[in-house]
Design an enzyme around this catalytic site. Structure first.
Site, mmCIF file in Angstrom:
data_model
loop_
_atom_site.group_PDB
_atom_site.id
_atom_site.type_symbol
_atom_site.label_atom_id
_atom_site.label_comp_id
_atom_site.label_asym_id
_atom_site.label_seq_id
_atom_site.Cartn_x
_atom_site.Cartn_y
_atom_site.Cartn_z
ATOM 1 N N MET A 92 0.798 -1.226 0.000
ATOM 2 C CA MET A 92 0.000 0.000 0.000
ATOM 3 C C MET A 92 0.837 1.286 0.000
ATOM 4 S SD MET A 92 -2.908 -1.287 -0.280
ATOM 5 C CE MET A 92 -4.059 0.035 0.053
ATOM 6 N N ASN A 109 3.332 -5.077 -10.372
ATOM 7 C CA ASN A 109 2.230 -4.853 -9.431
ATOM 8 C C ASN A 109 0.970 -5.464 -10.014
ATOM 9 O OD1 ASN A 109 0.814 -3.685 -7.199
ATOM 10 N ND2 ASN A 109 0.076 -2.068 -8.558
ATOM 11 N N HIS A 111 -3.269 -4.886 -9.928
ATOM 12 C CA HIS A 111 -4.272 -3.872 -9.566
ATOM 13 C C HIS A 111 -5.661 -4.387 -9.976
ATOM 14 C CE1 HIS A 111 -5.851 0.075 -8.659
ATOM 15 N NE2 HIS A 111 -6.551 -0.009 -9.776
HETATM 16 C C1 GRF Z 1 -5.605 -7.041 -4.478
HETATM 17 O O1 GRF Z 1 -6.926 -6.741 -4.876
HETATM 18 C C2 GRF Z 1 -4.607 -6.361 -5.393
HETATM 19 O O2 GRF Z 1 -5.059 -6.275 -6.708
HETATM 20 C C3 GRF Z 1 -4.499 -4.996 -4.780
HETATM 21 O O3 GRF Z 1 -4.567 -5.205 -3.388
HETATM 22 C C4 GRF Z 1 -5.272 -6.419 -3.125
HETATM 23 C C5 GRF Z 1 -4.339 -7.282 -2.336
HETATM 24 O O4 GRF Z 1 -4.957 -8.469 -1.915
HETATM 25 N N1 GRF Z 1 -3.293 -4.341 -5.201
HETATM 26 P P1 GRF Z 1 -4.082 -9.625 -1.274
HETATM 27 O O5 GRF Z 1 -3.336 -9.008 -0.094
HETATM 28 O O6 GRF Z 1 -3.153 -10.130 -2.331
HETATM 29 O O7 GRF Z 1 -5.071 -10.656 -0.829
#
Ligand code: GRF
Length: 203
Positions: A92, A109, A111
């Protein structure tokens, strides 16, 4: 084929990390997760890594005077584990100059939208609020912007009339778990060629 060493950065539950761990463990992709780093001390992603006997470390951004010093520590740890590709998986924070220079063209990454639509936070809610019929997910290389780097793979997910944010996010997540390992597999096999903004997939 030698196995590509991946470093994963995650801030939360780590389901995409799990998809990468599973794909590597299953021998499906010529890669291994060498280390997992998190900016959040109790991120479930760290537990998932430890359950798979992968080194997992909390790196506290507050322990460093600024982003550059914090990222220098990330780079030091990633390099100490021989990392060749960095995968952001629910990380994040924006990636800065120090990381980008240490791993040029080597940070990915995922998304939860069809970029360039709906970058940033709450992408699934953005898609619902806008009223699109289709959304999805994107794996892309990371640049200095927010979710703006060259696109590697995308998967399309329909928005259903009864969807709320949670149901849509869950259906998108299933696709995330498919395309992220696939993108890493292509990278590990040397099949991704960057031409300007476009990523070519070699035969
Ligand atoms: C996912 O939806 C990803 O696309 C976004 O953050 C979320 C992470 O989920 N960047 P996780 O921690 O992999 O379960």
């Amino acid at each position: 084929m030698s196995r590509l060493k991946i470093g994963v950065l995650a801030s939360g539950r780590g389901s995409n990390l799990q998809a990468l761990l599973d794909a590597c463990a299953g021998g499906n992709i010529p890669a291994e997760v060498a280390v997992v780093l998190s900016d959040i001390s109790d991120a479930y992603a760290l537990q998932r890594a430890r359950q798979s006997q992968v080194p997992a470390l909390h790196v506290d951004p507050a322990a460093w005077p600024g982003r550059e010093q914090y990222e220098q520590e990330l780079v030091r740890l990633l390099q100490a584990h021989g990392v060749e590709l960095v995968c952001l998986a629910g990380y994040m924070r924006l990636v800065g100059r120090v990381m980008l220079q240490a791993f040029p063209g080597r940070i990915m990454n995922i998304h939860p939208s069809l970029l360039p639509a709906f970058p940033g936070l709450h992408a699934q809610k953005q898609a619902l609020d806008y009223g699109v019929r289709f959304t999805g997910c994107t794996v892309h290389f990371v640049d200095e912007g927010m979710d703006s780097g060259p696109i590697i793979l995308q998967a399309v997910v329909p928005v259903l009339d009864g969807d709320d944010e949670a149901s849509l996010a869950a259906r998108i997540l299933e696709q995330e778990h498919q395309i992220y390992p696939r993108a890493v597999d292509l990278f590990a096999r040397g099949r991704l060629l960057l031409k300007g903004r476009r990523v070519c997939i070699l035969e």
